[in-house]
Design a protein around this motif. Structure first.
Motif, short mmCIF file in Angstrom:
data_model
loop_
_atom_site.label_atom_id
_atom_site.label_comp_id
_atom_site.label_asym_id
_atom_site.label_seq_id
_atom_site.Cartn_x
_atom_site.Cartn_y
_atom_site.Cartn_z
N LEU A 301 14.50 -20.99 -8.20
CA LEU A 301 13.38 -21.15 -7.28
C LEU A 301 13.76 -22.07 -6.12
O LEU A 301 13.46 -21.78 -4.95
N ALA A 302 14.43 -23.16 -6.43
CA ALA A 302 14.89 -24.07 -5.38
C ALA A 302 15.92 -23.39 -4.47
O ALA A 302 15.91 -23.59 -3.25
N ILE A 303 16.79 -22.58 -5.06
CA ILE A 303 17.79 -21.85 -4.27
C ILE A 303 17.10 -20.87 -3.33
O ILE A 303 17.45 -20.74 -2.15
N ALA A 304 16.10 -20.16 -3.84
CA ALA A 304 15.37 -19.18 -3.02
C ALA A 304 14.70 -19.86 -1.83
O ALA A 304 14.75 -19.35 -0.70
N ARG A 305 14.07 -20.97 -2.08
CA ARG A 305 13.38 -21.65 -0.99
C ARG A 305 14.35 -22.17 0.06
O ARG A 305 14.08 -22.11 1.26
N GLN A 306 15.49 -22.66 -0.39
CA GLN A 306 16.48 -23.13 0.58
C GLN A 306 17.03 -21.96 1.39
O GLN A 306 17.20 -22.06 2.62
N MET A 307 17.31 -20.84 0.73
CA MET A 307 17.81 -19.66 1.45
C MET A 307 16.77 -19.17 2.45
O MET A 307 17.10 -18.77 3.57
N LYS A 335 16.33 -9.17 -10.52
CA LYS A 335 15.25 -8.70 -11.40
C LYS A 335 13.91 -8.70 -10.67
O LYS A 335 13.07 -7.82 -10.90
N VAL A 336 13.72 -9.68 -9.79
CA VAL A 336 12.47 -9.72 -9.01
C VAL A 336 12.40 -8.53 -8.08
O VAL A 336 11.37 -7.86 -7.96
N ILE A 356 2.62 -20.82 0.64
CA ILE A 356 3.93 -20.86 1.30
C ILE A 356 5.07 -20.85 0.28
O ILE A 356 6.13 -20.28 0.53
N GLU A 357 4.87 -21.46 -0.88
CA GLU A 357 5.94 -21.49 -1.88
C GLU A 357 6.25 -20.08 -2.40
O GLU A 357 7.41 -19.77 -2.68
N ILE A 358 5.23 -19.26 -2.53
CA ILE A 358 5.45 -17.88 -2.98
C ILE A 358 6.13 -17.08 -1.87
O ILE A 358 7.03 -16.28 -2.12
N PHE A 362 9.85 -15.21 -2.40
CA PHE A 362 10.17 -13.80 -2.19
C PHE A 362 11.20 -13.61 -1.08
O PHE A 362 12.14 -12.82 -1.23
N ASN A 363 11.02 -14.31 0.02
CA ASN A 363 11.97 -14.15 1.12
C ASN A 363 13.36 -14.60 0.72
O ASN A 363 14.36 -13.96 1.06
#
Length: 594
Positions: A301-307, A335-336, A356-358, A362-363
């Motif tokens: 989740l932290a990786i996704a938000r940073q990306m 998987k998502v 915003i976190e969701i 996803f992005n």
């Protein structure tokens, strides 16, 4: 590319994409398909049937059904005839349906099935002006009621051949002016009966043009329609499919969506926030199965938000981070994406705000999730993030041909080709909403230096749930205040999946009840099991009188009433909603954890 009305657009775009599939849907467990050419013939056949039934240009015709092929084809047939479809949620109570039918002076009403027919029977004396009721599912028709007609029978009334039907449709389109009404969509107000937003052909054409020119769709792309067609979002999606040559999978059961999406593998996914929240919460729940999975998900989740932030800033991604991302992608993100079919170019969310976190999750996970904003009165979206121009946490930039500005009190005002013509039979509300050409949206917002709009608050009390349902809280609160034991009710649910409430006690009535039941009247009265059971009985009695999306799913009984003295009532004895929300924020949050 310019069209004078939706009839012209339908004819030209259906012919341009004639060989491509227009829709597919499940029938008896099997997928069936229909090309644009076949879809056009179906619509023109219905137009000819309506002509035989006596439909005239400008007639208002209601459609009360869940989303289906029949809904979509009927909608096009009416619009292309120059009639005015009036969308009605099938979940509405009978008295509200009667109000809409009377206010709009419906000539005909299309309904889904016997369940809707039985609902009409409760208010039939108020519907005598409706000449015929046309039912989509004709398998359970009363044989002795001349008022009803099956959709199949309506099609059979079209005695002319396909060529004559096409000539008739062309003639109809030639008679429709851009400012003629294309539809009336009734929206919930903060008090009283719903208002009928009048949308002209000009407005819906403007919306379709804006989508076509900004959202990078291609003929043959796949999308999924499961949103209510009665909602302006779902309505524009099905029209957008014709305009862009999309192959739309029409899913008639919301429970089937995620399963079908994985088989369909759509290019685009249009939804209200609740669906993305469910996907996110499902992923979280799976991660809770073991401590190791939980830690992996939190890390991913932290990786996704940073990306997501790297992408938003169009910044270079460090090599070391790319390695971490590749691992997170293999363990989680892939998987998502698979939950949405694995082929999404981008997804759209609208109808209510999304956290915003969701959005960042996803992005960052490889699903470009774009948020837009608008209202029924603006023909759905009037701003949107684009695939090549987006900023998370905002609702994007205004569509071409329209303007937005912020009033002195922070309200977002809109002017342009997308706004409503007015409210049907309601000049007072029209004059309140349209001032000097500007539509007053009731939302508080701000515009940044690059033109991205952010919605920061709601000026009016109208709630929009996570599924995009518009709810007037006062009407719900009034229903529960009819209980002799409830003094005040404060409903909460904006941006949430369902409604919760706080109740205060009518001490006079409750004291009398307590004396009868030999219950002590003390500081803990609101917690007494007998009183809790009595209030629960009230809730179980009142909830069924409301549409499902207006029912209270959880509540708390407060020990103190709302009063002028504690600043929770105004001098005119209206609840101070903002103060209640702030003072009892923890209580509301706890109700969603029960």
């Amino acid at each position: 590319m310019s069209f004078r009305n939706l009839g012209e657009l339908f004819r030209e775009r259906s012919q341009a994409f004639a060989h491509l599939n227009r829709w597919r849907t499940r029938r008896n467990g099997e997928w069936i398909t229909c090309t644009n050419a076949e879809h056009q013939r179906h619509v023109y056949q219905l137009m000819a049937g309506f002509q035989q039934l006596g439909l005239q240009k400008g007639d208002r015709v209601g459609i009360m059904s869940n989303t289906s092929v029949d809904w979509v084809e009927s909608d096009w047939a009416l619009v292309c005839s120059g009639a005015v479809p009036v969308s009605i949620y099938p979940s509405l109570m009978a008295d509200t349906v009667a109000f809409i039918a009377q206010d709009a002076d419906l000539k005909f009403l299309l309904i889904e099935n016997r369940e809707q027919y039985d609902k009409l029977q409760k208010v039939r004396s108020q519907l005598e002006h409706i000449e015929r009721v046309i039912i989509f599912d004709g398998r359970d028709l009363p044989s002795d009621d001349p008022w009803i007609l099956s959709l199949t029978s309506l099609r059979r009334m079209a005695t002319s051949d396909a060529t004559a039907q096409e000539v008739f449709a062309t003639n109809c389109a030639q008679q429709i002016e851009p400012e003629d009404l294309a539809t009336i969509v009734y929206t919930s107000g903060t008090t009283g009966n719903p208002k009928g937003a009048m949308l002209a052909h000009r407005a819906l054409l403007g919306e379709l043009t804006a989508i076509r020119t900004t959202m990078a769709m291609q003929a043959g792309d796949d999308d999924v329609l499961f949103l209510p067609a009665a909602h302006i979002f779902g309505r524009l999606q099905h029209m957008c499919g014709v305009d862009n040559g999309l192959n739309t999978a029409i899913i008639e059961s919301i429970k089937q969506v995620l399963e079908d999406v994985q088989a369909i593998k759509p290019t685009f996914f249009f939804s209200v926030p609740r669906m993305y929240e469910k996907i996110f919460s499902t992923a979280q729940a799976r991660a809770e199965a073991s401590p190791i999975r939980k830690r992996i998900f939190a890390w991913a989740l932290a990786i996704a938000r940073q990306m997501s932030r790297y992408k938003g800033q169009k910044a270079a991604v460090p090599a070391a981070f790319k390695l971490k991302y590749a691992l997170a992608d293999r363990l989680v993100f892939k998987k998502v994406r698979a939950l949405l079919g694995g082929n999404i170019r981008y997804a759209i969310t609208g109808g209510a705000p999304l956290d915003i976190e969701i959005l960042e999750f996803f992005n960052g996970a490889g699903v470009l999730l774009l948020e837009g904003w608008g209202l029924t009165e603006t023909s759905a979206a009037v701003t949107a993030n684009r695939p090549d121009d987006y900023r998370l946490g905002t609702v994007g930039k205004v569509f071409p041909g329209n303007e937005i500005k912020i009033a002195d009190d922070g309200e977002v005002l809109v002017r342009g080709n997308l706004i409503l013509s007015g409210y049907y039979n309601n000049p007072q509300k029209t004059n309140e909403a349209l001032i000097d050409g500007w539509f007053h949206t009731g939302d508080i917002g701000k515009i940044d230096a690059d033109g991205f709009l952010s919605i920061v608050d709601r000026k009016k009390d109208l709630l929009i749930t996570a599924s995009g349902k518009n709810i007037a809280p006062q009407a719900v609160e009034a229903a529960f205040k009819n209980s002799p034991y409830i003094s005040q009710c404060a409903v909460f649910g904006d941006r949430r999946p369902y409604l919760v409430a706080l109740f205060t006690l009518d001490m006079e009535a409750v004291t009398a009840w307590a004396n009868r039941e030999h219950v002590p009247v003390d500081a803990n009265l609101h917690k007494h099991p007998k009183l809790v059971a009595a209030i629960e009985h009230e809730v179980q009695t009142i909830n069924p009188t409301l549409p499902s999306f207006e029912q209270i799913k959880a509540y708390e009984i407060l020990p103190e009433d709302f009063t002028i003295e504690n600043d929770l009532l105004t001098p005119t004895l209206k609840i101070r909603r903002r103060q209640i929300y702030e003072r009892f924020a923890k209580s509301f949050e706890q109700l969603y954890k029960r």
